[in-house]
Design an enzyme around this catalytic site. Structure first.
Site, PDB file in Angstrom:
ATOM      1  N   PHE A   9      21.358  48.868  17.579  1.00  9.94           N
ATOM      2  CA  PHE A   9      21.190  49.396  16.221  1.00  9.94           C
ATOM      3  C   PHE A   9      22.171  48.769  15.246  1.00  9.94           C
ATOM      4  CE2 PHE A   9      19.597  52.804  19.045  1.00  9.94           C
ATOM      5  CZ  PHE A   9      18.320  52.952  18.531  1.00  9.94           C
ATOM      6  N   CYS A  60      14.946  41.847  11.048  1.00 10.66           N
ATOM      7  CA  CYS A  60      14.348  42.961  11.788  1.00 10.66           C
ATOM      8  C   CYS A  60      13.274  43.751  11.062  1.00 10.66           C
ATOM      9  CB  CYS A  60      15.452  43.917  12.233  1.00 10.66           C
ATOM     10  SG  CYS A  60      16.419  43.220  13.569  1.00 10.66           S
ATOM     11  N   ALA A  98      13.360  53.701  14.086  1.00 10.01           N
ATOM     12  CA  ALA A  98      14.567  53.729  13.247  1.00 10.01           C
ATOM     13  C   ALA A  98      14.439  52.686  12.143  1.00 10.01           C
ATOM     14  CB  ALA A  98      15.811  53.457  14.091  1.00 10.01           C
ATOM     15  N   ASN A  99      14.051  51.482  12.502  1.00 10.27           N
ATOM     16  CA  ASN A  99      13.932  50.437  11.481  1.00 10.27           C
ATOM     17  C   ASN A  99      12.819  50.754  10.485  1.00 10.27           C
ATOM     18  OD1 ASN A  99      16.100  48.908  12.157  1.00 10.27           O
ATOM     19  ND2 ASN A  99      14.976  47.401  13.355  1.00 10.27           N
ATOM     20  N   ARG A 127      24.355  25.975  19.832  1.00 10.60           N
ATOM     21  CA  ARG A 127      24.843  27.366  19.696  1.00 10.60           C
ATOM     22  C   ARG A 127      26.071  27.601  20.579  1.00 10.60           C
ATOM     23  NH1 ARG A 127      21.546  32.070  17.905  1.00 10.60           N
ATOM     24  NH2 ARG A 127      21.650  31.516  15.706  1.00 10.60           N
ATOM     25  N   PHE A 160      11.823  53.735   9.544  1.00 10.14           N
ATOM     26  CA  PHE A 160      12.299  54.796   8.646  1.00 10.14           C
ATOM     27  C   PHE A 160      13.259  54.246   7.599  1.00 10.14           C
ATOM     28  CE2 PHE A 160      11.518  59.381   9.663  1.00 10.14           C
ATOM     29  CZ  PHE A 160      10.428  59.168  10.479  1.00 10.14           C
ATOM     30  N   GLY A 190      23.248  39.104  20.964  1.00 15.11           N
ATOM     31  CA  GLY A 190      23.865  38.854  22.273  1.00 15.11           C
ATOM     32  C   GLY A 190      25.310  38.398  22.148  1.00 15.11           C
ATOM     33  N   THR A 231      12.682  37.649  19.395  1.00 12.05           N
ATOM     34  CA  THR A 231      11.307  38.112  19.566  1.00 12.05           C
ATOM     35  C   THR A 231      10.609  38.021  18.210  1.00 12.05           C
ATOM     36  OG1 THR A 231      12.178  40.338  19.176  1.00 12.05           O
ATOM     37  CG2 THR A 231      11.776  39.722  21.463  1.00 12.05           C
ATOM     38  N   THR A 282      14.684  43.667  20.375  1.00  9.76           N
ATOM     39  CA  THR A 282      13.666  44.616  19.911  1.00  9.76           C
ATOM     40  C   THR A 282      12.310  44.106  20.345  1.00  9.76           C
ATOM     41  OG1 THR A 282      14.982  44.987  17.974  1.00  9.76           O
ATOM     42  CG2 THR A 282      12.743  45.790  17.901  1.00  9.76           C
TER      43      THR A 282
HETATM   44  C1  UDX Z   1      17.246  38.727  18.543  1.00  9.13           C
HETATM   45  C2  UDX Z   1      15.934  39.331  18.053  1.00  9.13           C
HETATM   46  O1  UDX Z   1      15.547  38.670  16.873  1.00  9.13           O
HETATM   47  C3  UDX Z   1      16.065  40.794  17.781  1.00  9.13           C
HETATM   48  O2  UDX Z   1      14.798  41.356  17.530  1.00  9.13           O
HETATM   49  C4  UDX Z   1      16.610  41.468  18.954  1.00  9.13           C
HETATM   50  O3  UDX Z   1      16.854  42.807  18.659  1.00  9.13           O
HETATM   51  C5  UDX Z   1      17.840  40.789  19.500  1.00  9.13           C
HETATM   52  O4  UDX Z   1      17.659  39.409  19.654  1.00  9.13           O
HETATM   53  P1  UDX Z   1      19.251  37.689  17.275  1.00  9.13           P
HETATM   54  O5  UDX Z   1      20.314  37.754  18.287  1.00  9.13           O
HETATM   55  O6  UDX Z   1      19.610  37.902  15.851  1.00  9.13           O
HETATM   56  O7  UDX Z   1      18.194  38.822  17.518  1.00  9.13           O
HETATM   57  O8  UDX Z   1      18.371  36.367  17.470  1.00  9.13           O
HETATM   58  P2  UDX Z   1      18.852  34.862  17.497  1.00  9.13           P
HETATM   59  O9  UDX Z   1      20.080  34.725  16.662  1.00  9.13           O
HETATM   60  O10 UDX Z   1      17.644  34.048  17.199  1.00  9.13           O
HETATM   61  O11 UDX Z   1      19.312  34.641  19.008  1.00  9.13           O
HETATM   62  C6  UDX Z   1      18.499  34.506  20.103  1.00  9.13           C
HETATM   63  C7  UDX Z   1      19.104  33.423  21.000  1.00  9.13           C
HETATM   64  O12 UDX Z   1      18.395  33.385  22.244  1.00  9.13           O
HETATM   65  C8  UDX Z   1      19.030  32.011  20.412  1.00  9.13           C
HETATM   66  O13 UDX Z   1      20.321  31.456  20.336  1.00  9.13           O
HETATM   67  C9  UDX Z   1      18.138  31.239  21.406  1.00  9.13           C
HETATM   68  O14 UDX Z   1      18.511  29.890  21.563  1.00  9.13           O
HETATM   69  C10 UDX Z   1      18.335  32.027  22.683  1.00  9.13           C
HETATM   70  N1  UDX Z   1      17.252  31.878  23.666  1.00  9.13           N
HETATM   71  C11 UDX Z   1      15.972  32.014  23.306  1.00  9.13           C
HETATM   72  C12 UDX Z   1      17.570  31.604  25.003  1.00  9.13           C
HETATM   73  O15 UDX Z   1      18.741  31.432  25.350  1.00  9.13           O
HETATM   74  N2  UDX Z   1      16.569  31.515  25.912  1.00  9.13           N
HETATM   75  C13 UDX Z   1      15.258  31.635  25.566  1.00  9.13           C
HETATM   76  O16 UDX Z   1      14.374  31.527  26.427  1.00  9.13           O
HETATM   77  C14 UDX Z   1      14.951  31.896  24.217  1.00  9.13           C
HETATM   78  C1  UDX Z   2      18.864  46.575  10.228  1.00 10.80           C
HETATM   79  C2  UDX Z   2      19.206  47.984  10.706  1.00 10.80           C
HETATM   80  O1  UDX Z   2      20.038  48.637   9.725  1.00 10.80           O
HETATM   81  C3  UDX Z   2      19.905  47.941  12.053  1.00 10.80           C
HETATM   82  O2  UDX Z   2      20.153  49.258  12.536  1.00 10.80           O
HETATM   83  C4  UDX Z   2      19.012  47.184  13.033  1.00 10.80           C
HETATM   84  O3  UDX Z   2      19.638  47.090  14.299  1.00 10.80           O
HETATM   85  C5  UDX Z   2      18.687  45.801  12.509  1.00 10.80           C
HETATM   86  O4  UDX Z   2      18.088  45.908  11.213  1.00 10.80           O
HETATM   87  P1  UDX Z   2      20.223  44.612   9.082  1.00 10.80           P
HETATM   88  O5  UDX Z   2      18.895  43.954   8.929  1.00 10.80           O
HETATM   89  O6  UDX Z   2      21.354  43.830   9.637  1.00 10.80           O
HETATM   90  O7  UDX Z   2      20.094  45.894  10.012  1.00 10.80           O
HETATM   91  O8  UDX Z   2      20.707  45.117   7.642  1.00 10.80           O
HETATM   92  P2  UDX Z   2      20.560  46.421   6.748  1.00 10.80           P
HETATM   93  O9  UDX Z   2      21.895  46.807   6.287  1.00 10.80           O
HETATM   94  O10 UDX Z   2      19.749  47.470   7.388  1.00 10.80           O
HETATM   95  O11 UDX Z   2      19.798  45.863   5.470  1.00 10.80           O
HETATM   96  C6  UDX Z   2      18.467  45.359   5.546  1.00 10.80           C
HETATM   97  C7  UDX Z   2      17.965  44.990   4.160  1.00 10.80           C
HETATM   98  O12 UDX Z   2      17.747  46.149   3.370  1.00 10.80           O
HETATM   99  C8  UDX Z   2      18.927  44.105   3.353  1.00 10.80           C
HETATM  100  O13 UDX Z   2      18.178  43.095   2.694  1.00 10.80           O
HETATM  101  C9  UDX Z   2      19.529  45.056   2.349  1.00 10.80           C
HETATM  102  O14 UDX Z   2      19.953  44.425   1.160  1.00 10.80           O
HETATM  103  C10 UDX Z   2      18.362  45.996   2.096  1.00 10.80           C
HETATM  104  N1  UDX Z   2      18.764  47.328   1.608  1.00 10.80           N
HETATM  105  C11 UDX Z   2      19.551  48.143   2.360  1.00 10.80           C
HETATM  106  C12 UDX Z   2      18.299  47.776   0.371  1.00 10.80           C
HETATM  107  O15 UDX Z   2      17.560  47.060  -0.332  1.00 10.80           O
HETATM  108  N2  UDX Z   2      18.661  49.032  -0.054  1.00 10.80           N
HETATM  109  C13 UDX Z   2      19.444  49.866   0.681  1.00 10.80           C
HETATM  110  O16 UDX Z   2      19.722  50.982   0.228  1.00 10.80           O
HETATM  111  C14 UDX Z   2      19.905  49.396   1.939  1.00 10.80           C
END
Ligand code: UDX
Ligand code: UDX
Length: 457
Positions: free
Chosen positions: A160, A274, A221-222, A40, A224, A15, A90, A130
């Protein structure tokens, strides 16, 4: 419909950064990001942003206070919002039905209930988190349960972006996917959202689908991407005992245009907020739909990842003459990947827990994630140091265990490091990051992933 104000619930990685980029591209739209966590919000309003992303600071400097505002969750922000994004977390459910597999949707529901009394008729809801398929429908049901004549179209617009490249992914996305309800109000809402992205994303990269396809596309996507990593990791043990090199195999198969070269880097295993969560969630949905084979297939991607992390850790222990008790081991990298301070589901955590169980003495170093590492390992019994300087972390250690492939680790003087370590000094390279022959020449016992170890002649 002209969008003048957008509110986002949840100032997390997704966000907080997504709204900053929209604010940057659309100076005429007022963006308000709300979060129930006051710390935050305070961080977003300070110089020490809660998220480390290349390029983010500059955007915040341009937009914050102009058309981008981070605020504690307050209902006054809602009534004049034309669009509300949901970007709350989530996590995997930890209790009750589906524990350990299903997504915990309580935050989505709480967010829906929080905004409902204040929403103006026609406000568009955009689900960014997600979530399992059909969550948009559940949100829609909560929002319309009063039957008070107001209507709110609910869109699914999955994110993504990958951490470390979030800004680049947002500014130049491969595609923007918008799922809408199959009726006129749904299609109009989708057009309004597309209009925003069209300011900087080429027309042909903005695609539409129904809501469920959009939700399921994100999970697919994730799944795959993670499956590719587990598949290449499933070749590593075989390579290690047969004198093949997994790097050479990745290169050879990656040049097949049908396969492609990305996400074929073998390693200690994937991490991040994720992959594990989304795949377990997908598997759970299959199970719930009476599809046990599909559920087992996807779950095995996570199973292979767990196996790989364990295999790597067991190797560290085995190669230290079967005991690490009381031995200092330097852990290079704790973030789940380079370019971020995020440690959620990082393989480093599992490796460290196991090594601590064996009573090793750990010196953990990481250029960005030490604070989070400290939090993740809080309350554990065992000897752990958090050391920003890799040279100090390695001094007196029996082995270096490299888990995150930070650029900085390629620039270190390993001859100098070797001189300060206990002998024999071992190097376990969980990412095939440092040239094994160079390390070997210096005198290290080198254990790469998916390649034969290099030991002294
Ligand atoms: C999150 C999910 O983990 C991911 O699956 C989704 O795709 C996008 O949202 P991320 O932004 O990385 O990803 O999560 P996080 O950094 O934990 O942020 C969520 C925020 O929502 C936190 O700062 C939390 O305090 C806030 N929140 C949660 C609210 O403001 N209201 C609520 O009721 C619950
Ligand atoms: C992932 C997806 O790529 C993104 O599209 C989605 O929105 C959120 O989840 P992220 O988790 O930020 O993004 O990182 P990513 O670059 O996908 O890496 C995930 C993990 O896989 C890392 O621990 C990375 O080190 C590992 N990785 C990645 C490998 O071990 N080998 C690879 O070839 C690529």
């Amino acid at each position: 419909m002209k969008i003048r104000k957008i509110v986002c619930i949840g100032a997390g990685y997704v966000g907080g950064t997504t709204m900053a980029v929209i604010a940057d591209k659309c100076p005429d739209i007022k963006m308000v990001v709300l979060d129930i966590n006051p710390r935050r919000i305070a961080e977003w309003n300070s110089d020490a942003l809660p998220v480390f992303e290349p390029g983010l600071k500059e955007i915040i400097a341009r937009c914050r206070g102009r058309n981008l505002f981070y605020e504690d969750a307050h209902p006054e922000a809602i009534p004049d919002a034309d669009m509300v994004f949901f970007s709350v977390n989530t996590p995997t459910k930890e209790f009750g039905e589906g524990a350990g597999m299903a997504s915990d949707l309580q935050y989505n529901e709480q967010s829906a209930r929080f905004i409902l009394p204040h929403l103006k008729d026609g406000a568009i809801i955009v689900e960014k988190s997600t979530v399992p398929v059909q969550t948009a429908e559940a949100i829609s049901r909560i929002l319309h349960h009063n039957n008070d004549g107001r209507h709110f179209p609910v869109l699914s617009n999955p994110e993504f972006l990958a951490e470390g490249t979030a800004i680049q992914d947002l500014e130049d996305p491969d595609r923007v996917l918008i799922g809408c309800e199959e009726n006129e109000a749904g299609r109009a809402a989708a057009r309004a959202l597309a209009e925003i992205y069209r300011r900087w994303v080429p027309e042909e990269r903005i695609i539409f689908s129904n809501v469920w396809s959009a939700e399921l596309s994100k999970l697919t996507a994730n799944a795959f991407l993670a499956q590719r990593i587990s598949s290449i990791n499933a070749m590593t043990a075989l390579c290690e005992v047969t004198n093949a090199s997994v790097t050479e195999i990745s290169q050879a198969i990656g040049m097949d245009s049908r396969i492609g070269s990305k996400f074929l880097e073998a390693g200690v295993g994937f991490g991040g907020s994720c992959f594990r969560k989304d795949i377990l969630n997908l598997s759970y949905i299959c199970q719930q739909q009476g599809l046990p084979e599909e559920a087992a297939y996807w779950k095995s991607v996570v199973g292979m990842n767990d196996y790989q992390i364990n295999r790597f850790t067991r190797n560290v222990i085995d190669r230290q003459f079967n005991t690490v008790t009381g031995k200092k081991l330097a852990v290079f990298g704790f973030a789940f990947k380079p370019g971020t301070n995020d440690t959620r589901d990082s393989p480093a955590r599992y490796v460290c827990l196991k090594l601590l169980e064996e009573r090793a003495h750990l010196a953990i170093t990481d250029p960005e994630a030490l604070e989070n590492a400290q939090r993740d390992l809080q309350g554990l019994t065992g000897k752990v140091e958090f050391e920003p300087d890799p040279y100090k972390a390695a001094a007196g250690a029996h082995a270096i265990v490299l888990i995150t492939h930070w650029d900085a680790y390629r620039k270190l003087d390993y001859r100098r490091i070797f001189a300060t370590m206990e002998k024999p000094a071992s190097f376990f390279d969980g990412r095939n990051w440092i040239d094994p022959h160079t390390l070997h020449e210096i005198g290290f016992h080198v254990y790469p992933i998916g390649k034969s170890p290099l030991l002294p002649d």
